[in-house]
Scaffold this active site. Structure first.
Site: not given
Length: 383
Positions: A166, A303, A361
């Site tokens: 990630d 982000y 994930h």
């Protein structure tokens, strides 16, 4: 027609949303699942167990570049252990990596050899958990990678490796581009390997190039993934993390529902499968860490700091820019399964590539033993 009197009490009502109109999670976490999860969180969950688990580990804070960095530092009892800094992602935390600490630092007690031992450094990303919250912009993956190198040097390590999935993978790749003197290699389990021409085709701005059967299958799965709406949280946090933060810091149920939007939780059983990993308590440990430290807003800013770049796109890497050795493990239930051909285009110095048969994930959380074996294999060449 009937008259409809409006009352102030009705307009101020707060509570659960209406039940979804579909039989799956395509509109988000289902009402019954959320009510069950939050009910357990409020009455059956015990935060003190995680406190005890964390307090049993050597933990420290140190100021680097003006921000306090919290980190777990576990030294192996084996001589010549390879120093390894591991980075979590979003909406994860150090919690997702706790189950791999013992097998990585004490391999002889967990099916490995002494030569596979690691000294572990597991920091909380700036703005996450017990780390400090940056008060200025500029804390993207590149800067965090520089802070990680400074941390490793401060701990006395002049030869080390880095691992991440990630956002942790993005940070590792940033470190690979920087190639500080002590960094011997990186391993990622969410590689930025989608080629630029494939990314253009996915975005509808370029033609679909010729692909092998495997590449086409991954291409089609990426199209389905994006159409499924999983990218919505990415768009929201990339564009307005502060706006999202008001809701996420106001309601623990809202925080949990937003985090469960992440595709890494797509196959999670909400605790209905007692043999599944992560367990319900594991997930609530992670959610509670965000809630109790009030870091949902500060964590989401990574982000925005990355300016909308897709973490999986090789367009975020410049060709040939990562010169350090790179290892990649592909887990079948991750958001995409990078073909080896794409990984070799992205990483000229790819020294290890393996596709395993289980895990997703949150690989270290879901398959800690398999994840451990992958790191042992990937880093043997750089010890």
């Amino acid at each position: 027609m009937r008259p409809l009197p409006i009352s102030a009490a009705a307009s101020l009502r707060r509570g659960w949303p209406d039940k979804e109109t579909v039989a799956d999670q395509s509109q988000g976490a289902q009402l019954a699942q959320m009510q069950k999860l939050v009910g357990y969180w409020s009455t059956g969950y015990d935060w003190r167990k995680l406190e005890a688990r964390l307090n049993a580990l050597p933990q420290f804070t140190t100021e680097v570049d003006g921000v306090d960095i919290h980190f777990i530092h576990v030294r192996s009892r084996h001589e010549d252990a390879l120093p390894l800094i591991m980075s979590h992602g979003w909406p994860g935390s150090v919690v997702e990596l706790l189950s791999v600490i013992k097998p990585l630092t004490d391999p002889t007690a967990h099916g490995g050899d002494a030569v596979d031992a690691f000294d572990l450094v597991i920091p909380s990303l700036p703005g996450y958990g017990f780390s400090g919250r940056p008060t200025e912009p500029g804390w993207g993956p590149d800067r965090i990678g520089q802070v990680w190198d400074a941390l490793m040097r401060r701990l006395g390590y002049d030869h080390y490796v880095a691992q991440g999935g990630d956002w942790g993978a993005v940070i590792c790749e940033a470190m690979g581009r920087e190639a500080p003197a002590g960094l011997a290699g990186i391993h990622v389990n969410l590689p930025a390997a989608v080629p630029a021409d494939i990314e253009a085709a996915l975005a509808g701005t370029g033609p679909v190039p010729e692909m092998t059967e495997q590449e086409r299958a991954v291409f089609d799965s990426l199209i389905a993934y994006r159409k499924a709406g999983y990218a919505g949280y990415f768009i929201a946090l990339t564009s307005r993390p502060q706006a999202m933060g008001y809701g996420l810091t106001d309601s623990p149920a809202g925080l949990a529902a937003f985090f469960l939007w992440h595709p890494g939780f797509a196959n999670w059983s909400f605790g209905d499968d007692p043999g599944a990993s992560p367990t319900r308590d594991d997930v609530l440990d992670n959610f509670s860490l965000y809630w109790l430290t009030n870091t949902a807003a500060s964590a989401g800013r990574i982000y925005w700091e990355n300016h909308g770049a897709q973490p999986t796109s090789a367009a975020t890497l410049k060709s040939g820019e990562i010169s350090v050795p790179v290892g990649v493990t592909v887990f079948p239930d991750d958001v995409y399964r990078a073909p080896e051909s794409w990984a070799r285009r992205a990483y000229p110095n790819l020294i290890y590539f393996n596709e395993v048969d289980r895990g997703g994930h949150f690989a270290a959380w879901e398959q800690p033993q398999l994840f451990t074996e992958e790191l042992r294999a990937a880093f043997r060449a750089v010890r």
